[in-house]
Design a protein around this motif. Structure first.
Motif, PDB file in Angstrom:
ATOM      1  N   ARG A 245       0.843  -1.203   0.000  1.00  0.00           N
ATOM      2  CA  ARG A 245       0.000   0.000   0.000  1.00  0.00           C
ATOM      3  C   ARG A 245       0.873   1.247   0.000  1.00  0.00           C
ATOM      4  N   LEU A 246       1.906   1.221   0.821  1.00  0.00           N
ATOM      5  CA  LEU A 246       2.775   2.379   0.911  1.00  0.00           C
ATOM      6  C   LEU A 246       3.548   2.596  -0.383  1.00  0.00           C
ATOM      7  N   SER A 247       3.947   1.505  -1.034  1.00  0.00           N
ATOM      8  CA  SER A 247       4.668   1.629  -2.302  1.00  0.00           C
ATOM      9  C   SER A 247       3.812   2.311  -3.357  1.00  0.00           C
ATOM     10  N   HIS A 248       2.514   2.000  -3.385  1.00  0.00           N
ATOM     11  CA  HIS A 248       1.605   2.714  -4.290  1.00  0.00           C
ATOM     12  C   HIS A 248       1.683   4.215  -4.031  1.00  0.00           C
ATOM     13  N   CYS A 249       1.657   4.581  -2.759  1.00  0.00           N
ATOM     14  CA  CYS A 249       1.720   5.999  -2.404  1.00  0.00           C
ATOM     15  C   CYS A 249       3.012   6.633  -2.917  1.00  0.00           C
ATOM     16  N   MET A 250       4.117   5.912  -2.770  1.00  0.00           N
ATOM     17  CA  MET A 250       5.406   6.430  -3.213  1.00  0.00           C
ATOM     18  C   MET A 250       5.401   6.711  -4.712  1.00  0.00           C
ATOM     19  N   GLU A 317      -1.050   2.029  10.308  1.00  0.00           N
ATOM     20  CA  GLU A 317      -0.312   3.158   9.732  1.00  0.00           C
ATOM     21  C   GLU A 317      -0.396   3.154   8.205  1.00  0.00           C
ATOM     22  N   SER A 318      -0.286   1.962   7.606  1.00  0.00           N
ATOM     23  CA  SER A 318      -0.366   1.910   6.143  1.00  0.00           C
ATOM     24  C   SER A 318      -1.775   2.243   5.665  1.00  0.00           C
ATOM     25  N   SER A 319      -2.796   1.899   6.455  1.00  0.00           N
ATOM     26  CA  SER A 319      -4.166   2.291   6.108  1.00  0.00           C
ATOM     27  C   SER A 319      -4.308   3.806   6.152  1.00  0.00           C
ATOM     28  N   ALA A 321      -1.932   6.012   5.791  1.00  0.00           N
ATOM     29  CA  ALA A 321      -1.178   6.579   4.678  1.00  0.00           C
ATOM     30  C   ALA A 321      -1.921   6.403   3.362  1.00  0.00           C
ATOM     31  N   LYS A 322      -2.496   5.224   3.149  1.00  0.00           N
ATOM     32  CA  LYS A 322      -3.233   4.971   1.905  1.00  0.00           C
ATOM     33  C   LYS A 322      -4.389   5.954   1.748  1.00  0.00           C
ATOM     34  N   VAL A 323      -5.139   6.174   2.814  1.00  0.00           N
ATOM     35  CA  VAL A 323      -6.269   7.100   2.756  1.00  0.00           C
ATOM     36  C   VAL A 323      -5.777   8.524   2.516  1.00  0.00           C
ATOM     37  N   ALA A 324      -4.874   8.987   3.369  1.00  0.00           N
ATOM     38  CA  ALA A 324      -4.439  10.380   3.302  1.00  0.00           C
ATOM     39  C   ALA A 324      -3.766  10.699   1.976  1.00  0.00           C
ATOM     40  N   VAL A 325      -2.880   9.814   1.529  1.00  0.00           N
ATOM     41  CA  VAL A 325      -2.109  10.096   0.316  1.00  0.00           C
ATOM     42  C   VAL A 325      -2.974   9.968  -0.936  1.00  0.00           C
ATOM     43  N   SER A 326      -3.784   8.913  -1.018  1.00  0.00           N
ATOM     44  CA  SER A 326      -4.603   8.752  -2.228  1.00  0.00           C
ATOM     45  C   SER A 326      -5.600   9.901  -2.376  1.00  0.00           C
ATOM     46  N   GLU A 327      -6.189  10.352  -1.265  1.00  0.00           N
ATOM     47  CA  GLU A 327      -7.147  11.456  -1.350  1.00  0.00           C
ATOM     48  C   GLU A 327      -6.429  12.772  -1.664  1.00  0.00           C
ATOM     49  N   ALA A 328      -5.265  12.987  -1.069  1.00  0.00           N
ATOM     50  CA  ALA A 328      -4.510  14.205  -1.363  1.00  0.00           C
ATOM     51  C   ALA A 328      -4.066  14.246  -2.820  1.00  0.00           C
ATOM     52  N   LEU A 329      -3.576  13.109  -3.314  1.00  0.00           N
ATOM     53  CA  LEU A 329      -3.097  13.083  -4.696  1.00  0.00           C
ATOM     54  C   LEU A 329      -4.244  13.202  -5.695  1.00  0.00           C
ATOM     55  N   MET A 330      -5.426  12.739  -5.312  1.00  0.00           N
ATOM     56  CA  MET A 330      -6.581  12.943  -6.184  1.00  0.00           C
ATOM     57  C   MET A 330      -6.890  14.432  -6.312  1.00  0.00           C
ATOM     58  N   ARG A 331      -6.778  15.144  -5.198  1.00  0.00           N
ATOM     59  CA  ARG A 331      -7.000  16.598  -5.248  1.00  0.00           C
ATOM     60  C   ARG A 331      -5.955  17.270  -6.125  1.00  0.00           C
ATOM     61  N   VAL A 332      -4.710  16.821  -6.006  1.00  0.00           N
ATOM     62  CA  VAL A 332      -3.630  17.400  -6.807  1.00  0.00           C
ATOM     63  C   VAL A 332      -3.871  17.154  -8.296  1.00  0.00           C
TER      64      VAL A 332
END
Length: 390
Positions: A245-250, A317-319, A321-332
């Motif tokens: 999950r974290l690697s996806h975020c990276m 923690e990975s959950s 990160a997955k939520v926070a990062v995926s939603e933030a990157l969608m906004r970006v």
């Protein structure tokens, strides 16, 4: 950050910008969610191998960079949607390499892990099942695929879906339900007992082989190709899924960093109503908000990486990160499209494709809502546990 990771990241970024990005206009990139063709994958990987950046997160001695180091390297590989494919840092291979490196036997590593690390073989992870069959999706306890022991073999039957990269893969990791519980098996692909029913048309298109619906009928697997012991499938899945999950975020942080670069350059050079777009508050503020989201995503990734580097599974923690990062990157990604107007929804730049990929990212490896629900259960469990202790 360590000097070795910084040096690797510099080489990876240079390779992606100089060699991979020009491939984004290559006609061999397939559409309709089926991913780049095998000839293109092999061509890019040969160039990565020659440049010394193939599978950069795995060290020459077979060791793995720390999660914090991996975050920097994978982010640079993600500057192009084709970067992880070219450098062999993509899903599902990256997650499968991590799992096999942790739990496979020496014989299993030589037979299955070595070709994946070398970029000579792609792999697939067979876990998700069709909803129509009542199978396992976000809830793996609903698994319908079964396995039964017959002599020194296991026989597996069931159906899987959204299996990334199954078409063209040479290594498979199959999850199935044994009497002892969920179990994992290594399989050689292709196998006539594993039939691709169709490759799904999905919104994303960066994964070689796309995402397939699979029928497994009377698949015979030697007992020594089981990962771990019968009933250990869920435990092994967590070994893989939290870092994956974290690697996806990276990787997608890298893609959105690039989209922000393109949108910023556009806003600084495109004029409207007598001045550059960036000087219009509505546009400039969107780019500023993107900068904030990108930095917060980076910090969340680094925090979760530090947790994983302590040796913890880091599921919660990975959950987060997955939520926070995926939603933030969608906004970006959405704001980058908006800043660029009509150009943002065209194929003239990679921004439109990044938007599609990030939209899929909000679902893959667990939708936002499932991770929030899991975290809410943890909140309740921890609170009630504390109350009983008090």
């Amino acid at each position: 950050m360590s000097e070795r990771a910084t040096a690797i990241a510099v080489r990876v970024e240079a390779f992606v910008r100089d060699v991979v990005i020009p491939y984004e206009k290559d006609p061999r990139i397939e559409t309709h969610g089926h991913g780049p063709g095998e000839d293109l994958v092999l061509e890019m990987r040969e160039k990565a191998r020659a440049a010394g950046v193939l599978t950069p997160h795995i060290l020459p001695d077979g060791g793995h960079l720390s999660q914090r180091e991996t975050a920097l390297v994978l982010r640079k590989s993600g500057l192009s949607p084709l970067g992880p494919v070219a450098l062999n840092t993509m899903a599902p291979d990256e997650g499968n390499m991590y799992l096999l490196g942790k739990v496979a036997t020496a014989e299993q590593k030589e037979r299955y892990l070595r070709p994946i690390i070398a970029g000579e073989a792609r792999s697939a992870f067979f876990m998700t099942e069709p909803a129509a069959d009542g199978g396992a999706g976000s809830d793996p306890s609903m698994m319908q695929t079964t396995c039964r022991q017959h002599g020194n073999h296991w026989i597996i039957d069931g159906r899987k879906t959204f299996i990334t990269g199954a078409q063209g893969a040479r290594v498979g990791i199959v999850m199935a339900k044994a009497p002892e519980g969920a179990s994992m098996f290594l399989v050689d692909l292709p196998d006539p007992a594993i039939r691709i029913e169709r490759v799904l048309d999905t919104i994303d298109s960066s994964m070689p082989g796309g995402h397939s619906a699979i029928a497994i009928e009377n698949l015979r697997v030697p007992a020594d190709q089981m990962l771990g012991q019968p009933g250990e499938g869920f435990r092994l899945a967590q070994v893989r899924l939290s870092p994956a999950r974290l690697s996806h975020c990276m990787r997608w942080l890298g893609a959105c960093t690039r989209a922000q670069e393109i949108a910023t350059a556009y806003a600084c050079t495109r004029h409207a109503f007598g001045k550059p777009l960036v000087d219009h508050e509505g546009v400039g503020f969107m780019l500023a908000e993107n900068l904030i989201d990108l930095k917060q995503a980076e910090l969340m990734i680094d925090w979760c990486a530090d947790v994983l580097d302590t040796g913890s599974l880091g599921t919660a923690e990975s959950s987060m990160a997955k939520v926070a990062v995926s939603e933030a990157l969608m906004r970006v990604a959405d704001k980058c499209v908006q800043v660029m107007g009509g150009t943002g929804v065209s194929g003239d730049t990679i921004v439109e494709r990044v938007f599609r990929e990030i939209r899929a990212f909000r679902i893959y490896d667990g939708p936002t809502e499932v991770h929030k629900w899991s975290l809410a259960k943890k909140i309740k469990r921890d609170t009630l546990g504390k109350a009983r202790h008090d």
